[in-house]
Design a protein around this motif. Structure first.
Motif, mmCIF file in Angstrom:
data_model
loop_
_atom_site.group_PDB
_atom_site.id
_atom_site.type_symbol
_atom_site.label_atom_id
_atom_site.label_comp_id
_atom_site.label_asym_id
_atom_site.label_seq_id
_atom_site.Cartn_x
_atom_site.Cartn_y
_atom_site.Cartn_z
ATOM 1 N N CYS A 30 76.498 -22.585 19.253
ATOM 2 C CA CYS A 30 75.726 -22.614 19.410
ATOM 3 C C CYS A 30 76.073 -21.196 20.705
ATOM 4 O O CYS A 30 74.794 -20.432 20.837
ATOM 5 N N TYR A 33 75.319 -19.115 17.519
ATOM 6 C CA TYR A 33 73.746 -19.174 17.174
ATOM 7 C C TYR A 33 72.441 -18.572 18.947
ATOM 8 O O TYR A 33 71.586 -18.314 18.502
ATOM 9 N N THR A 35 71.784 -20.719 21.451
ATOM 10 C CA THR A 35 70.218 -21.302 20.843
ATOM 11 C C THR A 35 70.194 -21.853 22.977
ATOM 12 O O THR A 35 71.185 -22.013 23.611
ATOM 13 N N TRP A 37 69.071 -25.310 24.455
ATOM 14 C CA TRP A 37 68.847 -27.012 23.626
ATOM 15 C C TRP A 37 67.970 -27.668 24.678
ATOM 16 O O TRP A 37 68.655 -28.017 25.819
ATOM 17 N N ARG A 68 67.547 -23.840 9.581
ATOM 18 C CA ARG A 68 66.939 -22.960 10.276
ATOM 19 C C ARG A 68 66.111 -23.102 8.817
ATOM 20 O O ARG A 68 65.950 -23.475 8.271
ATOM 21 N N CYS A 74 65.058 -18.058 11.850
ATOM 22 C CA CYS A 74 65.111 -18.787 12.957
ATOM 23 C C CYS A 74 65.960 -20.414 13.305
ATOM 24 O O CYS A 74 65.749 -21.026 12.722
ATOM 25 N N ASN A 92 64.935 -26.707 19.962
ATOM 26 C CA ASN A 92 65.699 -24.872 20.082
ATOM 27 C C ASN A 92 64.299 -24.168 21.021
ATOM 28 O O ASN A 92 63.615 -23.845 20.561
ATOM 29 N N ARG A 94 64.186 -21.634 22.604
ATOM 30 C CA ARG A 94 64.427 -20.216 22.255
ATOM 31 C C ARG A 94 62.707 -19.596 21.606
ATOM 32 O O ARG A 94 61.824 -19.360 21.950
ATOM 33 N N ASN A 95 62.586 -20.902 20.765
ATOM 34 C CA ASN A 95 61.113 -21.215 19.964
ATOM 35 C C ASN A 95 59.853 -21.624 20.751
ATOM 36 O O ASN A 95 58.581 -21.377 19.473
#
Ligand SMILES: [Zn+2]
Length: 119
Positions: A30, A33, A35, A37, A68, A74, A92, A94-95
């Motif tokens: 993690c 990445y 990320t 969560w 990904r 991503c 994720n 972040r998206n």
């Protein structure tokens, strides 16, 4: 419903509601990445991607795979390789578009050693 998409839009992950909190985990995968969560029941998560649009990575005991996008790379989510009815999925966050997420608490998870939340 809110949706998280990878940068190019080839992978879309829909969830029924905003997360109440996000997890920033410092485990070996993690932290690399980067990320954040958001956790949902597997039955609540809908992933839309064309066949062959994603790749995944599993390590250690290989219970989870990190998925990904093959185009923009991503990380979109993790899921259990052998899902059970009660399985969770990590999306994720972040998206998500920042405006669809709104203000949300980020909790630090010490996945590197104790598996306890640090704050
Ligand atoms: Zn993409």
């Amino acid at each position: 419903m809110i949706a998280a998409t990878c940068h190019c839009g080839a992978v879309r992950v829909e969830v029924p509601r905003k997360p109440r909190s996000l997890t920033n985990c410092n485990c070996s995968i993690c932290r690399r990445y980067g990320t954040l969560w958001a956790y949902y029941k597997a039955s609540e998560v809908r992933v839309s991607a064309a066949p062959g649009a994603t790749s995944d990575y599993a390590w250690g005991d290989r219970r989870l795979r990190f998925v990904r996008c093959n185009i923009c790379a991503c990380i979109t989510h993790w899921e259990h390789i052998l899902p059970a009815a009660s399985s969770r999925v990590g999306v994720n966050a972040r998206n998500f578009e920042p405006e669809s997420l709104g203000p949300v608490r980020i909790r630090l998870l010490d996945g590197a050693s104790t598996w306890k939340y640090l704050g």
